[in-house]
Design an enzyme around this catalytic site. Structure first.
Site, mmCIF file in Angstrom:
data_model
loop_
_atom_site.group_PDB
_atom_site.id
_atom_site.type_symbol
_atom_site.label_atom_id
_atom_site.label_comp_id
_atom_site.label_asym_id
_atom_site.label_seq_id
_atom_site.Cartn_x
_atom_site.Cartn_y
_atom_site.Cartn_z
ATOM 1 N N LEU A 1 -4.276 4.262 6.501
ATOM 2 C CA LEU A 1 -3.179 4.486 7.442
ATOM 3 C C LEU A 1 -1.893 4.879 6.740
ATOM 4 C CD1 LEU A 1 -3.744 1.461 9.862
ATOM 5 C CD2 LEU A 1 -4.477 3.832 10.167
ATOM 6 N N ASP B 1 15.479 -3.464 5.741
ATOM 7 C CA ASP B 1 14.847 -2.139 5.759
ATOM 8 C C ASP B 1 14.619 -1.671 7.200
ATOM 9 O OD1 ASP B 1 13.887 0.159 4.541
ATOM 10 O OD2 ASP B 1 11.838 -0.593 4.393
ATOM 11 N N PHE C 1 4.008 -0.705 -2.591
ATOM 12 C CA PHE C 1 3.250 -1.941 -2.758
ATOM 13 C C PHE C 1 1.761 -1.678 -2.956
ATOM 14 C CE2 PHE C 1 3.495 -0.711 1.637
ATOM 15 C CZ PHE C 1 2.181 -0.729 2.023
ATOM 16 N N GLY C 2 1.222 -0.586 -2.365
ATOM 17 C CA GLY C 2 -0.203 -0.318 -2.384
ATOM 18 C C GLY C 2 -0.601 0.567 -1.220
ATOM 19 N N GLN C 3 -1.637 0.159 -0.477
ATOM 20 C CA GLN C 3 -2.151 0.994 0.600
ATOM 21 C C GLN C 3 -2.459 0.150 1.842
ATOM 22 O OE1 GLN C 3 -5.621 2.835 -1.137
ATOM 23 N NE2 GLN C 3 -4.438 4.348 -2.265
ATOM 24 N N VAL C 4 -2.430 0.830 3.008
ATOM 25 C CA VAL C 4 -2.754 0.169 4.278
ATOM 26 C C VAL C 4 -3.961 0.869 4.888
ATOM 27 C CG1 VAL C 4 -1.956 -0.410 6.587
ATOM 28 C CG2 VAL C 4 -0.368 -0.527 4.673
ATOM 29 N N GLY D 1 2.280 3.091 0.151
ATOM 30 C CA GLY D 1 3.643 2.705 -0.187
ATOM 31 C C GLY D 1 3.733 2.247 -1.616
ATOM 32 N N LYS E 1 -3.096 -4.671 4.543
ATOM 33 C CA LYS E 1 -2.142 -4.272 3.513
ATOM 34 C C LYS E 1 -2.700 -4.703 2.158
ATOM 35 C CE LYS E 1 2.879 -4.421 2.731
ATOM 36 N NZ LYS E 1 4.155 -4.975 3.251
#
Length: 628
Positions: A261, A376, A266-269, A264, A284
């Site tokens: 989806l 944010d 941080f990683g992936q969704v 970012g 997440k």
């Protein structure tokens, strides 16, 4: 005899009975090099020829030129690339342009008196990649269905203009062709309202398109059978889960992992579905290679346990093993609020905007009662619960932090257009910092324009720091004075003067929207909002550029550099290779004198006046002319 001349271009005049020499010297006024209507941006299709052409006026000759690619690489030509320069223009031609040629090309022009530079942005565009995910089906009824998907991973180098939705009915003939449902879908969701038969079985797929062409189709959706009667609508759940991190299992032990989806820092969704219940969720997957990364992930999971409210995304589960950390969130398929607003079938008025702002304030009021600051708040983090209703949720608490008494919180992350002045100044932040961002959201919601958007990130940051904004007469022509006062009460430079969530909810504008709903209201123009969303696709947030800075001191250094004028910053950023290329221009200027226009034989009647003209190019040094 000889005459010293300090200009490279001279005119010599004499008579047949007189050897006197007269010299014309240019005045030397104006800049040493001046560009003539240079292009700012060039766009070309993949495989076509790209030409970057800059004309200029030089106050003296000779002139030396060079091109620099992305401030690091000197453009010297090659099999696909040629560089041609004269004393009035310089060109770079690229045959069979490819995406790798995309970037900024800076031409440096130098003469003996000085230099000038101009940057041209080259975009090599192609059709976009297919949508990154298969269509996800929701809100199934007898004849309608809602599809949601993820945009392409690569837009082809130019903005995606829309999507084509296709359907295929399954039957005995497996080679049944695909039929286009719509070619004008502007969002990543689409509500098919008719044309589907009860008990029919259907598959769906989507294509993205931009100005260069149409993508290949996405993966097919799962086959769905239409129902014979409408399902009962499920109310909004009021039961919440306090999550304990599962260290004995992996997320894949309990969930099936589907398409990606998003990606970012941080990683992936990924979209997920529970193996037993089929419940959809968003996983997440943190990039947790270091102890610092894992601590940050645990902190976000712990923080989410404090945020149980209908207007906030909920955490459903969490997993930690030696190889991964995953937080499972509720899946919200309605898409971004601003994307919903620009839908041609969606009504956008001041009262509906007030209703959205009320929901945002209700959610953030709960967050602030927990002494947590989001840090944010931006359009991408406000999403619709579904594709037909008006309920919203606030998502992505990855940058959120809990305030502790006596311990000032200083941060250097956020998006330039939405970040509060105290963040840029590296001063303590508080709950009021979120209120500034809410004010910016409201300004854009009503006008389609960003109050602090400059031509560059540096200019945007400067406008935010100064808290300078105005209500454009055209954009706010149909907006009430109460709404303008509401925005002004939030966009205060001094954070102590901003409204709190409770005060904002009690503002006369919030109280009056119910009255406005009972009388006819004018629909707001969506054109500027559409342009705003197109620009947003190209923005690079401070979160990505500054999040991993090693220290507050480095944060402040980085923000300082980003606020320099563009010309100063570009000088700081030249690579060693580019600097050497510039130095070589000086050497080119020290060439030997050469004739641009040599003397020619002339025959004239006796007694006539003879004029001999000679133009000489050379460095800005003394040139000796000898007349025999």
């Amino acid at each position: 005899m000889h005459t010293p001349v300090n200009q490279p271009s001279s005119s010599v005049s004499t008579a047949n009975s007189d050897s006197n020499i007269q010299t014309k010297v240019s005045s030397g006024k104006g800049p040493p090099v001046e560009f003539v209507d240079p292009p700012e941006q060039v766009e070309v299709r993949v495989g076509k020829q790209a030409r970057l052409h800059c004309e200029f006026r030089s106050s003296s000759v000779p002139v030396a030129c060079c091109w620099i690619y992305n401030k690091t690489k000197v453009v010297v030509g090659g099999p696909r690339m040629s560089v041609r320069s004269s004393e009035t223009q310089s060109d770079v031609e690229i045959s069979q342009a490819c995406p790798e040629d995309t970037g900024s090309y800076t031409v440096m022009v130098r003469n003996a008196k000085g230099s000038a530079q101009h940057t041209v942005s080259l975009g090599v565009i192609d059709q976009p990649d297919p949508p990154a995910s298969q269509p996800v089906i929701s809100q199934l009824s007898t004849e309608s269905v809602v599809l949601s998907w993820t945009g392409p991973s690569f837009d082809g180098g130019t903005a995606v203009l829309g999507y084509k939705v296709e359907v295929r009915q399954e039957g005995q003939d497996k080679n049944e062709s695909w039929t286009e449902v719509t070619s004008r879908c502007k969002n990543t969701t689409y509500h098919i309202r008719s044309g589907l038969a009860p008990l029919g079985r259907y598959c769906f797929r989507v294509r993205a398109y931009n100005s260069a062409g149409v993508s290949e189709p996405s993966q097919e959706s799962e086959c769905v059978e239409m129902v014979t009667k409408k399902e009962e609508k499920k109310g909004e759940s009021e039961s919440y889960i306090t999550v304990t991190i599962d260290t004995k299992h992996k997320a894949k032990d309990h969930y099936n992992v589907h398409e990606k989806l998003g990606v970012g820092k941080f990683g992936q969704v990924f979209r997920m579905s529970h193996k037993d219940t089929g419940q959809e969720a968003a996983g997440k997957f943190y990039r947790a290679r270091t102890a610092k990364d894992r601590t940050a992930a645990r902190k976000e999971i712990e923080l989410m346990n404090s945020l149980h409210h209908p207007k906030l995304v909920q955490c459903l589960a969490a997993y930690e093993t030696s190889s991964e950390m995953v937080m499972v969130m509720e899946y919200i398929a309605g898409g971004e609020l601003f994307e919903r607003i620009v839908d041609d079938n969606f009504e956008h008025t001041e009262p509906t905007s007030a209703r959205y702002m009320q929901q945002i304030l209700e959610g953030m009021q709960y967050v602030h009662t927990q002494n947590i600051v989001h840090l944010d708040i931006k359009p991408e983090n406000i999403v619709c619960v579904n594709t037909t209703g008006t309920r919203i949720k606030i998502i992505d608490f990855g940058l959120a932090a809990e305030l502790e008494e006596g311990q000032p919180l200083l941060v250097m992350h956020g998006t330039p257009e939405f970040v509060a002045p105290e963040v840029i100044s590296y001063e303590p932040v508080g709950l009021e910092s979120d209120m500034w961002s809410i004010g910016v959201i409201c300004f854009i919601l009503l006008s389609g324009e960003s109050p602090f958007q400059g031509n560059t990130a540096a200019e945007t940051l400067a406008l935010v720091t100064a808290a300078q904004f105005e209500f454009d007469q055209e954009s706010f022509e149909d907006i009430s004075d109460e709404a303008k006062d509401f925005i002004s009460s939030l966009l205060k430079k001094d954070r102590r003067c901003r409204l709190s969530c409770a005060e904002a909810l009690a503002h006369p504008w919030m109280a009056s929207f119910a009255v406005m709903n009972r009388r006819p209201t004018k629909s707001l123009n969506k054109g500027k909002m559409k342009r705003f969303l197109a620009r947003r696709k190209w923005k690079v947030t401070l979160t990505n550029s500054l999040k991993n800075a090693p220290s507050p001191a480095m944060d402040r250094c980085t923000i300082f550099l980003s606020r320099l004028p563009c010309n100063d910053l570009s000088i700081l950023c030249w690579s060693q290779e580019a600097e050497e290329a510039f130095q070589s221009l000086d050497k080119q200027l020290q060439s030997e004198p050469r004739f641009q226009q040599a003397l020619k034989d002339a025959t004239l009647p006796k007694g006539a006046t003879l004029r001999l003209t000679c133009l000489v190019n050379g460095s800005d040094r003394t040139v000796l002319f000898f007349i025999k």
